[in-house]
Design a protein around this motif. Structure first.
Motif, PDB file in Angstrom:
ATOM      1  N   LEU A  67      27.353  35.433  26.551  1.00  0.00           N
ATOM      2  CA  LEU A  67      27.937  36.735  26.864  1.00  0.00           C
ATOM      3  C   LEU A  67      28.938  36.497  27.991  1.00  0.00           C
ATOM      4  O   LEU A  67      28.569  36.033  29.062  1.00  0.00           O
ATOM      5  CB  LEU A  67      26.856  37.727  27.310  1.00  0.00           C
ATOM      6  CG  LEU A  67      25.667  37.930  26.361  1.00  0.00           C
ATOM      7  CD1 LEU A  67      24.710  38.968  26.947  1.00  0.00           C
ATOM      8  CD2 LEU A  67      26.131  38.368  24.977  1.00  0.00           C
ATOM      9  N   ASN A  68      30.182  36.818  27.745  1.00  0.00           N
ATOM     10  CA  ASN A  68      31.230  36.475  28.703  1.00  0.00           C
ATOM     11  C   ASN A  68      31.355  37.446  29.863  1.00  0.00           C
ATOM     12  O   ASN A  68      31.977  37.124  30.878  1.00  0.00           O
ATOM     13  CB  ASN A  68      32.578  36.356  27.987  1.00  0.00           C
ATOM     14  CG  ASN A  68      32.635  35.150  27.073  1.00  0.00           C
ATOM     15  OD1 ASN A  68      31.653  34.416  26.946  1.00  0.00           O
ATOM     16  ND2 ASN A  68      33.760  34.929  26.421  1.00  0.00           N
ATOM     17  N   PHE A  69      30.803  38.668  29.731  1.00  0.00           N
ATOM     18  CA  PHE A  69      30.927  39.666  30.792  1.00  0.00           C
ATOM     19  C   PHE A  69      29.610  40.411  30.926  1.00  0.00           C
ATOM     20  O   PHE A  69      28.894  40.615  29.938  1.00  0.00           O
ATOM     21  CB  PHE A  69      32.055  40.661  30.493  1.00  0.00           C
ATOM     22  CG  PHE A  69      33.419  40.029  30.420  1.00  0.00           C
ATOM     23  CD1 PHE A  69      34.169  39.851  31.568  1.00  0.00           C
ATOM     24  CD2 PHE A  69      33.936  39.601  29.206  1.00  0.00           C
ATOM     25  CE1 PHE A  69      35.423  39.258  31.502  1.00  0.00           C
ATOM     26  CE2 PHE A  69      35.186  39.021  29.128  1.00  0.00           C
ATOM     27  CZ  PHE A  69      35.933  38.844  30.287  1.00  0.00           C
ATOM     28  N   GLY A  70      29.309  40.817  32.140  1.00  0.00           N
ATOM     29  CA  GLY A  70      28.102  41.578  32.384  1.00  0.00           C
ATOM     30  C   GLY A  70      28.316  43.069  32.189  1.00  0.00           C
ATOM     31  O   GLY A  70      29.437  43.542  31.993  1.00  0.00           O
ATOM     32  N   GLU A  71      27.230  43.822  32.264  1.00  0.00           N
ATOM     33  CA  GLU A  71      27.307  45.272  32.141  1.00  0.00           C
ATOM     34  C   GLU A  71      28.049  45.855  33.343  1.00  0.00           C
ATOM     35  O   GLU A  71      27.927  45.374  34.458  1.00  0.00           O
ATOM     36  CB  GLU A  71      25.903  45.864  32.046  1.00  0.00           C
ATOM     37  CG  GLU A  71      25.155  45.432  30.792  1.00  0.00           C
ATOM     38  CD  GLU A  71      23.718  45.928  30.768  1.00  0.00           C
ATOM     39  OE1 GLU A  71      23.285  46.527  31.774  1.00  0.00           O
ATOM     40  OE2 GLU A  71      23.025  45.722  29.745  1.00  0.00           O
ATOM     41  N   GLY A  72      28.829  46.909  33.077  1.00  0.00           N
ATOM     42  CA  GLY A  72      29.589  47.551  34.135  1.00  0.00           C
ATOM     43  C   GLY A  72      30.964  46.961  34.351  1.00  0.00           C
ATOM     44  O   GLY A  72      31.720  47.444  35.196  1.00  0.00           O
ATOM     45  N   ILE A  73      31.319  45.925  33.594  1.00  0.00           N
ATOM     46  CA  ILE A  73      32.626  45.279  33.742  1.00  0.00           C
ATOM     47  C   ILE A  73      33.605  45.874  32.736  1.00  0.00           C
ATOM     48  O   ILE A  73      33.291  46.056  31.559  1.00  0.00           O
ATOM     49  CB  ILE A  73      32.530  43.754  33.528  1.00  0.00           C
ATOM     50  CG1 ILE A  73      31.539  43.154  34.530  1.00  0.00           C
ATOM     51  CG2 ILE A  73      33.896  43.101  33.659  1.00  0.00           C
ATOM     52  CD1 ILE A  73      31.946  43.327  35.970  1.00  0.00           C
ATOM     53  N   THR A  74      34.812  46.200  33.188  1.00  0.00           N
ATOM     54  CA  THR A  74      35.867  46.708  32.313  1.00  0.00           C
ATOM     55  C   THR A  74      36.658  45.528  31.754  1.00  0.00           C
ATOM     56  O   THR A  74      37.106  44.661  32.512  1.00  0.00           O
ATOM     57  CB  THR A  74      36.800  47.649  33.075  1.00  0.00           C
ATOM     58  OG1 THR A  74      36.037  48.758  33.568  1.00  0.00           O
ATOM     59  CG2 THR A  74      37.907  48.171  32.161  1.00  0.00           C
ATOM     60  N   VAL A  75      36.819  45.491  30.440  1.00  0.00           N
ATOM     61  CA  VAL A  75      37.424  44.347  29.758  1.00  0.00           C
ATOM     62  C   VAL A  75      38.635  44.805  28.959  1.00  0.00           C
ATOM     63  O   VAL A  75      38.593  45.847  28.293  1.00  0.00           O
ATOM     64  CB  VAL A  75      36.397  43.674  28.816  1.00  0.00           C
ATOM     65  CG1 VAL A  75      37.006  42.449  28.146  1.00  0.00           C
ATOM     66  CG2 VAL A  75      35.139  43.288  29.587  1.00  0.00           C
ATOM     67  N   ASP A  76      39.693  44.033  29.013  1.00  0.00           N
ATOM     68  CA  ASP A  76      40.895  44.348  28.242  1.00  0.00           C
ATOM     69  C   ASP A  76      40.654  44.138  26.753  1.00  0.00           C
ATOM     70  O   ASP A  76      39.914  43.227  26.352  1.00  0.00           O
ATOM     71  CB  ASP A  76      42.074  43.470  28.683  1.00  0.00           C
ATOM     72  CG  ASP A  76      42.568  43.821  30.066  1.00  0.00           C
ATOM     73  OD1 ASP A  76      42.310  44.953  30.510  1.00  0.00           O
ATOM     74  OD2 ASP A  76      43.213  42.958  30.711  1.00  0.00           O
ATOM     75  N   VAL A  77      41.284  44.978  25.940  1.00  0.00           N
ATOM     76  CA  VAL A  77      41.224  44.813  24.493  1.00  0.00           C
ATOM     77  C   VAL A  77      41.809  43.448  24.117  1.00  0.00           C
ATOM     78  O   VAL A  77      42.844  43.037  24.648  1.00  0.00           O
ATOM     79  CB  VAL A  77      42.003  45.946  23.786  1.00  0.00           C
ATOM     80  CG1 VAL A  77      42.196  45.635  22.310  1.00  0.00           C
ATOM     81  CG2 VAL A  77      41.267  47.271  23.964  1.00  0.00           C
ATOM     82  N   GLY A  78      41.130  42.738  23.232  1.00  0.00           N
ATOM     83  CA  GLY A  78      41.583  41.414  22.813  1.00  0.00           C
ATOM     84  C   GLY A  78      40.935  40.275  23.573  1.00  0.00           C
ATOM     85  O   GLY A  78      41.157  39.106  23.245  1.00  0.00           O
TER      86      GLY A  78
END
Length: 497
Positions: A67-78
């Motif tokens: 899993l590359n990001f944890g909960e609560g993190i905003t991630v860019d589309v793509g």
């Protein structure tokens, strides 16, 4: 295993655009962890966009690799958010190229300046820069990122003590520098790792992020960390015994007004994001773009309320939610059918009015994430049972936070039911791109002149806001009067419908 085979085995799933042109989404919850088995179509996480909360299914069979990001993190589309091992029975996989580089460097007598593993990435800051391999050399002294002198003095003043003397700069090896970044004490351009709202909170409270020990995942400073650092600063510290007593004025000697000293400790802030942020931006744009006009009418709805009770006993409406809002929606649709020119939108780019031969009826719904306005497609051609069914589904889905972005696009007019809160009426703001919005107030027993006598009747107030570029006063008045006429005598649902 070759790099090509390795890439085919480990499939990467990127953050999709689940709406229309959305650029980012926040990961609300992961339903899987590394090592879990997943199947094609299985929901692996829930994300929140500017329009709604959406569950994302994985398109692969296999075992979760990372899993590359944890909960609560905003991630860019793509951006890749999860990788899946589609052939877990094939044995250990070849190390990715980034992990092979240190091994090759060690074999050739060289060392890596910085680890190439994944670091926490915050939107707007990018990843911490990494260097390529280089010849081994002796550790050199490096000056760590220090707080600005003014910030250090301010922090010392808030803590009620003298500013500390500058300490000698410790010797930091390249590896130690990377560890500082991972722990949140470093960061891109020497900044501690923290999301933009947390940085603003620290700035508002006068807290230096460099002085905070992070507790978040991957060394990220959280809001709780900032509040914890602010708590000691808010509490007054006694003067040191060696301080000389300075004369003070009577006003200064008076006790501080209760609540002012610890105001920050008794406040909490919530970042404006997702649905609430999109709603706020849309309402501001609507209020300052479309010239609003609001008209009101008070109407006797006693007959409509009787019809609601009769419909609840009707076999054709069995299992459906029948309430006054249903008949208000039907009355609104009948009135729009009599005045179809109100169902339009303004095309600013082309300087055209777009008249629509369909009515997508929006229903404003309050949810824990903010106000949303999903709409019933082609509501004008639906029968009363069908309209009741879709209205019930729409409300239930909204309350569960499962409304899809598609359900909130393409609306033409909206109803907001403020009566459920006991409110008589209001001046609703148009949903962007729509021509009109009808506010349905509370139904109350009031004295009313009926057939020449004052009687207790069930009365409500309707408020219609409309875009004056599309609907002039005459047309808006006729539309509102027709809605009231249908609710006063609901048999017009048949004669006018």
């Amino acid at each position: 295993m070759t790099a090509t085979a390795n890439a085919q085995r480990f499939r990467e799933f990127k953050m999709p655009d689940v709406g229309e042109g959305l650029t980012e989404a926040e990961i609300l919850k992961w339903y899987v962890q590394p090592g879990d088995t997943v199947t094609d179509g299985q929901v692996v996480c829930e994300v929140e966009t500017a329009k709604a909360a959406v569950e994302l299914p994985i398109p692969y069979d296999g075992v979760v690799h990372e899993l590359n990001f944890g909960e609560g993190i905003t991630v860019d589309v793509g951006t890749v958010i999860i990788s899946v091992d589609t052939d877990p029975g094939a044995g250990p996989a070849a190390a990715p190229a980034a992990q092979q580089a240190p091994q090759e460097a060690a074999a050739s007598g060289e060392e890596e300046a910085e680890p190439q593993g994944r670091q926490a990435v915050l939107v707007g800051y990018g990843a911490a820069p990494s260097s390529t391999k280089r010849r081994a050399r002796k550790p050199q002294a490096a000056v760590p990122a220090q707080p600005e002198p003014a910030s250090a003095a301010l922090q010392a003043e808030l803590n009620g003590r003298a500013a500390p003397a500058p300490a000698a700069a410790p010797v930091i090896t390249p590896a130690a520098s990377v560890t500082a970044v991972a722990n949140g004490t470093g960061g891109h351009a020497g900044r501690p790792l923290a999301k933009p709202p947390v940085r603003k909170l620290a700035k508002d409270l006068g807290i230096d992020l460099a002085a905070i020990a992070p507790t978040g995942p991957d060394g990220i400073i959280t809001r709780e960390d900032v509040h914890a650092a602010a708590a000691p600063a808010a509490a007054p510290s006694p003067a040191a015994p060696t301080e000389a007593a300075a004369p003070v004025s009577a006003a200064a000697a008076a006790p501080a007004e209760p609540g002012l000293a610890d105001a920050a400790a008794r406040e909490h802030r919530v970042p404006v994001k997702g649905v609430r942020k999109a709603t706020a931006q849309a309402m501001v744009a609507s209020a300052f773009t479309a010239p609003h006009v609001t008209e009101f009418i008070t109407v006797d709805v006693t007959r409509t309320m009787k019809l609601v009770q009769e419909l609840k006993q009707d076999p054709d409406m069995a299992g459906l939610r029948v309430n006054p809002l249903l008949l208000v929606a039907k009355a609104f649709l009948v009135a729009i059918k009599r005045h179809p020119e109100v169902n339009a939108s303004w095309d600013e780019a082309r300087q055209e009015i777009v008249y629509k031969d369909y009515v997508n009826l929006g229903i404003a719904a309050a949810t824990p994430r903010g106000l949303i306005v999903p709409n019933i497609k082609d509501a004008g051609v639906k029968t009363l049972p069908r309209l009741a069914s879709e209205l019930g589904d729409l409300v239930a889905t909204a309350r569960e936070g499962k409304t899809s972005p598609a359900a909130m696009t393409g609306g033409t007019v909206t109803i907001t039911n403020v009566g459920v809160f006991g409110v008589d009426t209001g001046t609703p703001i148009l949903n962007p791109g729509e021509s009109a919005i009808l506010a349905f107030g509370a139904v109350k027993l009031q004295p009313w002149v009926h057939k020449g006598k004052v009687k207790a009747r069930q009365v409500t107030t309707l408020a219609l806001s409309f875009d004056h570029r599309l609907i002039d006063g005459e047309l808006g008045s006729k539309l509102l009067a027709d809605v009231a006429a249908v609710l006063e005598r609901p048999k017009r649902l048949i004669t006018w419908g």
